[in-house]
Design a protein around this motif. Structure first.
Motif, PDB file in Angstrom:
ATOM      1  N   ARG A  46       0.825  -1.215   0.000  1.00  8.65           N
ATOM      2  CA  ARG A  46       0.000   0.000   0.000  1.00  8.65           C
ATOM      3  C   ARG A  46       0.858   1.262   0.000  1.00  8.65           C
ATOM      4  O   ARG A  46       0.388   2.351  -0.302  1.00  8.65           O
ATOM      5  CB  ARG A  46      -0.926   0.019   1.222  1.00  8.65           C
ATOM      6  CG  ARG A  46      -2.032  -0.992   1.136  1.00  8.65           C
ATOM      7  CD  ARG A  46      -3.003  -0.840   2.288  1.00  8.65           C
ATOM      8  NE  ARG A  46      -3.649  -2.112   2.535  1.00  8.65           N
ATOM      9  CZ  ARG A  46      -3.846  -2.635   3.722  1.00  8.65           C
ATOM     10  NH1 ARG A  46      -3.473  -2.005   4.801  1.00  8.65           N
ATOM     11  NH2 ARG A  46      -4.436  -3.800   3.843  1.00  8.65           N
ATOM     12  N   ILE A  47       2.140   1.122   0.370  1.00 11.68           N
ATOM     13  CA  ILE A  47       3.050   2.260   0.388  1.00 11.68           C
ATOM     14  C   ILE A  47       3.498   2.529  -1.045  1.00 11.68           C
ATOM     15  O   ILE A  47       3.928   1.607  -1.748  1.00 11.68           O
ATOM     16  CB  ILE A  47       4.274   1.972   1.295  1.00 11.68           C
ATOM     17  CG1 ILE A  47       3.828   1.727   2.725  1.00 11.68           C
ATOM     18  CG2 ILE A  47       5.268   3.129   1.240  1.00 11.68           C
ATOM     19  CD1 ILE A  47       4.928   1.189   3.629  1.00 11.68           C
ATOM     20  N   PRO A  48       3.398   3.776  -1.513  1.00 11.29           N
ATOM     21  CA  PRO A  48       3.800   4.092  -2.890  1.00 11.29           C
ATOM     22  C   PRO A  48       5.246   3.685  -3.173  1.00 11.29           C
ATOM     23  O   PRO A  48       6.134   3.914  -2.351  1.00 11.29           O
ATOM     24  CB  PRO A  48       3.663   5.622  -2.958  1.00 11.29           C
ATOM     25  CG  PRO A  48       2.728   5.983  -1.855  1.00 11.29           C
ATOM     26  CD  PRO A  48       2.932   4.957  -0.781  1.00 11.29           C
ATOM     27  N   GLY A  49       5.452   3.043  -4.325  1.00  8.58           N
ATOM     28  CA  GLY A  49       6.795   2.656  -4.727  1.00  8.58           C
ATOM     29  C   GLY A  49       7.202   1.256  -4.302  1.00  8.58           C
ATOM     30  O   GLY A  49       8.296   0.800  -4.621  1.00  8.58           O
ATOM     31  N   ILE A  50       6.326   0.572  -3.560  1.00 11.68           N
ATOM     32  CA  ILE A  50       6.657  -0.782  -3.105  1.00 11.68           C
ATOM     33  C   ILE A  50       5.724  -1.777  -3.777  1.00 11.68           C
ATOM     34  O   ILE A  50       4.508  -1.733  -3.585  1.00 11.68           O
ATOM     35  CB  ILE A  50       6.551  -0.907  -1.574  1.00 11.68           C
ATOM     36  CG1 ILE A  50       7.578   0.000  -0.917  1.00 11.68           C
ATOM     37  CG2 ILE A  50       6.760  -2.353  -1.138  1.00 11.68           C
ATOM     38  CD1 ILE A  50       7.653  -0.121   0.565  1.00 11.68           C
ATOM     39  N   GLY A  51       6.346  -2.663  -4.560  1.00 18.95           N
ATOM     40  CA  GLY A  51       5.601  -3.749  -5.174  1.00 18.95           C
ATOM     41  C   GLY A  51       5.731  -5.000  -4.329  1.00 18.95           C
ATOM     42  O   GLY A  51       6.392  -5.006  -3.293  1.00 18.95           O
TER      43      GLY A  51
END
Length: 196
Positions: free
Chosen positions: A112-117
């Protein structure tokens, strides 16, 4: 090299801030968790810092607590995580929350944190599990808030050690808090919790 700065806050525009230390203006970048704790412009502030020296730049990062800085340093050790992503992670979750996420191997919360897949989330969980276990103990020992609320500091520290918020507050509830430091409250509460 530069581990801590104490001075006057001159400017703040996330993620950048400017701190005047004895007439020298230090430009720093900080996570949102630190920005939430900053005083008004013109007031004094103390920040724990981390200096990154690259071929093309020297970058200084500032943190409200030692636990945040320690977590930032651990994040930099994870393969594929640089300073910018580490700041995003710290801006998205609190230290204690990230410790819980890693201990529970909760990939869904991390992505859910931007930039983390999903691959980065799995790598974070794998590479941080052991270091964050040690960090939880260090965070509880060094947690100090700006407003000096020893009860809240102690409750947060117990939660960082893995106790549920209700358990932490119950263990602290009957302790006399007048004049006690958070470290004393933590010690007494841990004795109660260990006895069951």
């Amino acid at each position: 090299m530069i581990g801590r700065l104490s001075g006057t806050l001159l400017a703040k525009a996330p993620p950048a801030l400017l701190l005047d230390v004895a007439g020298v203006g230090y430009e720093l970048e900080a996570p949102m968790s630190t920005f939430y704790r900053l005083p008004a412009l013109g007031e004094s502030v103390v920040l724990h810092t981390h200096l990154v020296v690259r071929e093309d730049a020297q970058l200084l990062y500032g943190f409200a607590t030692e636990a945040e800085r320690a977590l930032f340093r651990q994040l930099l050790k994870v393969s594929g995580v640089g300073a910018k992503l580490a700041l995003v992670i710290l801006s998205g979750v609190a230290v204690q929350e990230l410790i819980e996420i890693v201990q529970e191997a909760d990939v869904a919360r991390l992505v859910r944190i931007p930039g983390i897949g999903s691959k980065t989330a799995e790598r974070l969980i794998l590479e941080l599990r052991e270091p964050l276990g040690r960090l939880a103990v260090a965070a509880s020992a060094s947690f100090v808030s700006r407003d000096g609320d020893a009860f809240q500091d102690a409750a947060s520290a117990l939660e960082a050690l893995g106790y549920k918020p209700a358990e932490a507050r119950a263990a602290l509830r009957d302790l006399a808090t007048d004049g006690l430091r958070s470290e004393d409250l933590i010690r007494s509460a841990l004795k109660r919790l260990m006895r069951g």
